[in-house]
Design a protein around this motif. Sequence first.
Motif, PDB file in Angstrom:
ATOM      1  N   UNK A 296     128.461 185.787   5.868  1.00  0.00           N
ATOM      2  CA  UNK A 296     128.676 187.367   5.786  1.00  0.00           C
ATOM      3  C   UNK A 296     129.855 187.815   4.763  1.00  0.00           C
ATOM      4  N   UNK A 297     130.762 186.628   4.764  1.00  0.00           N
ATOM      5  CA  UNK A 297     131.967 186.771   3.937  1.00  0.00           C
ATOM      6  C   UNK A 297     131.169 186.659   2.341  1.00  0.00           C
ATOM      7  N   UNK A 298     130.519 185.601   2.464  1.00  0.00           N
ATOM      8  CA  UNK A 298     130.152 184.938   1.049  1.00  0.00           C
ATOM      9  C   UNK A 298     128.934 185.958   0.520  1.00  0.00           C
TER      10      UNK A 298
ATOM     11  N   UNK B 223     126.789 189.028   1.989  1.00  0.00           N
ATOM     12  CA  UNK B 223     126.732 190.008   3.107  1.00  0.00           C
ATOM     13  C   UNK B 223     125.245 190.056   3.462  1.00  0.00           C
TER      14      UNK B 223
ATOM     15  N   UNK C 192     128.336 192.396  15.668  1.00  0.00           N
ATOM     16  CA  UNK C 192     127.775 190.852  15.756  1.00  0.00           C
ATOM     17  C   UNK C 192     128.976 189.847  15.745  1.00  0.00           C
TER      18      UNK C 192
ATOM     19  N   UNK D 117     127.913 182.388  10.861  1.00  0.00           N
ATOM     20  CA  UNK D 117     127.818 183.956  10.729  1.00  0.00           C
ATOM     21  C   UNK D 117     128.781 184.648   9.821  1.00  0.00           C
ATOM     22  N   UNK D 118     129.727 184.266  10.109  1.00  0.00           N
ATOM     23  CA  UNK D 118     131.141 184.648   9.402  1.00  0.00           C
ATOM     24  C   UNK D 118     131.245 184.167   8.087  1.00  0.00           C
TER      25      UNK D 118
ATOM     26  N   UNK E  33     121.470 186.791  11.084  1.00  0.00           N
ATOM     27  CA  UNK E  33     122.519 187.181   9.963  1.00  0.00           C
ATOM     28  C   UNK E  33     122.419 185.910   8.940  1.00  0.00           C
TER      29      UNK E  33
ATOM     30  N   UNK F 287     134.798 192.845   5.044  1.00  0.00           N
ATOM     31  CA  UNK F 287     133.419 192.799   4.352  1.00  0.00           C
ATOM     32  C   UNK F 287     132.340 193.077   5.321  1.00  0.00           C
ATOM     33  N   UNK F 288     132.462 193.351   6.587  1.00  0.00           N
ATOM     34  CA  UNK F 288     131.294 193.742   7.213  1.00  0.00           C
ATOM     35  C   UNK F 288     131.183 195.245   7.923  1.00  0.00           C
TER      36      UNK F 288
ATOM     37  N   UNK G  80     126.860 194.415  11.656  1.00  0.00           N
ATOM     38  CA  UNK G  80     127.184 193.162  11.417  1.00  0.00           C
ATOM     39  C   UNK G  80     128.746 192.927  11.972  1.00  0.00           C
TER      40      UNK G  80
ATOM     41  N   UNK H  52     119.182 190.608   7.872  1.00  0.00           N
ATOM     42  CA  UNK H  52     118.450 191.083   8.969  1.00  0.00           C
ATOM     43  C   UNK H  52     117.072 191.652   8.713  1.00  0.00           C
TER      44      UNK H  52
END
Lengths: 298, 358
Positions: free
Chosen positions: A282-284, A286, B116, A278-279, A235, B108-109, B113, A239
Amino acid sequence: MLGVDVSLFFTQVMNGIGNGAVYASLALALVLIFRTTGILNFAQGEMALYSTYLFWYFTDRGWAVLLAIAVTLVISFIGGAAIERVLIRPVEHSSPLVIVIVTIGLFLALNSIVQVQFGPDIKPNVPRFYNAHVYRPFDIQVSRDTLVLLATLGIICLLLYLLFQHTKIGLAMRAVASNSESTELSGVPVGHMLMLGWGLAAAVGALAGMLVVPALGLQASLMQGILVYSFAAAALGGFDSPVGAVVGGLIVGVAESLTTQYIHALNGITLVVPFGIILVVLMVRPQGLFGTKRVERV
Amino acid sequence: MTRRWQIISLVIAVVVLVLLLVLPHQTDSTTTLRWAQVLYIGIAAMGLNLLTGYNGQVSIGHGAFFGIGAYASALLMHNHGWQFLPTLLVSAPLCFLVGVLIGFPALRLKGLYLALVTLGLAVVFPDLTKKYVHATGGTNLVSLTREELSPPQWVPTSVSAIGRDDQWAYYVTLGAAVVLVALAVVLVRGRFGRALIAVRDHEPAAETVGINIAQVKVLAFAISALYAGIAGSCSVLVTHIANADKVGTFQLSIEFLVAVVIGGTATIVGPLLGAFIVVYLQHEISDTLPGHVGSLGPLQRVLGDPAAAPAIFGLLLILFVFVLPDGIVGGLKRLRAALARHQPRHPPPASVAPLTPT
């Protein structure tokens, strides 16, 4: 760095890199499958687990370690390709949820099959193909395991690079990843490429399992923690990016090892680290550090 | 046609409800508790279905919300002497709030994702309880005594009879299930349900017709967390413990998702049917099957091994989605459509000649 034990710090960094190489290898396996099929393979860790048990079984029969590794790699490759053909192909065009269920079913099945086939007890003495040794340059402890893992990761990367960039098969596989319908129309056997991708992923995962197992001991829960970190690595890197998987794996490994050493508030809950990573990523961003951004149209 | 099916469905629902109401008086305590388990797994699956089936957000971490509900109820009863029912007033809003908190990053996902990140929730939650809950012998296992679980005074003695405390657990869970099915029906049939589906099917298009995407998605997440939390609370009555370990929380999360998929995504009864199959299939595989394989020779060693149960379950799961990718309800709908097509027996139009190049 005042008041910080410098050699301890670098020892932890090296430990992290060693673990990170394992996460990176499994993350590479995840990326290989995700790029070509868009599937997040929850059973990747358990596929590697089965291979690792097979490796243990061969060495337990007295086979030379390198021979056992080679044979296991071949079997894993065939097994991975077979899984794609038999279990994934029929649901290829179903909803993602159905594919998730299939990979989860495979996860449960493989984890329980190893326990039935090889016994539920821990196998403590899995051999290495080299002698364990700890180097101490400048009081920094570096185990030979770490170096072997890093070297292996380097070799895997080099081989994959050569395959993808300098062979016709690699070109075809990249074409499938980029646009499978057009590729099919231009005469590439897409099905075979998908099988090849799964086979390669299974072999890469198997190699990671076989190299990490002597230090950890073999049991059915071996790969689950590792898979979680590999997800984090994939992530983080994106991916669809093999380079990202490797960089992501190393970052996650070092982050894990440093937080365990220095942030005592996280004792017992170190898994917060990969998921925090991961968080935040993916927030900043994706698509991950190295991933490609997708454009969505109405 | 549709009207007839509506009446038939209503009759079936009433009959099933009556059967469920008399069930504890016709069976032993073990069976009653197993049905209570079907109901609470069904509740959680129903909530997850609102999120996954109707709204398209995949979660494999709802075992964590289930755990939060279970711990909230168990700790309030164990440490503060609460009755069970008032604990729902804490556990349900608590899970809703945590759901909102997790739902925001989930905005956002997309797709896998999100799966996950929710997987991370399921993996981290047991560690958090191990660190912060200190119950039996310093572990994170909260074990409740019979007194702590006893029903309140106003419950008729026929239900709270000594030696049948399973009935109280069962009826509470059944009550929760009925209320939550009704809530799900209201939510899905109304404006909110349309919004859920619109966001699932085409997010940018849904936005252009004025749906507040963020609000709908976060609300869906929070409501599904609430369902899972209430299910967790009810599980404490049935199992007498609240506990969390990696395998257990992950397994529960999977069971909810499996119940949704094999029952039928985006249907009301699907998850309940799915829960029944998940609970009974696992029970049959691990408890009944080993006793019936005595004459199978070499297969006996494999099938009789308790470690083989997840393998059989996993393989059956794969087989199931191969045969019925749209679940039981989806399969029944196709069957109904096939029957409906069969009845009038229109002869195929014979005048259409095959297209041939001229």
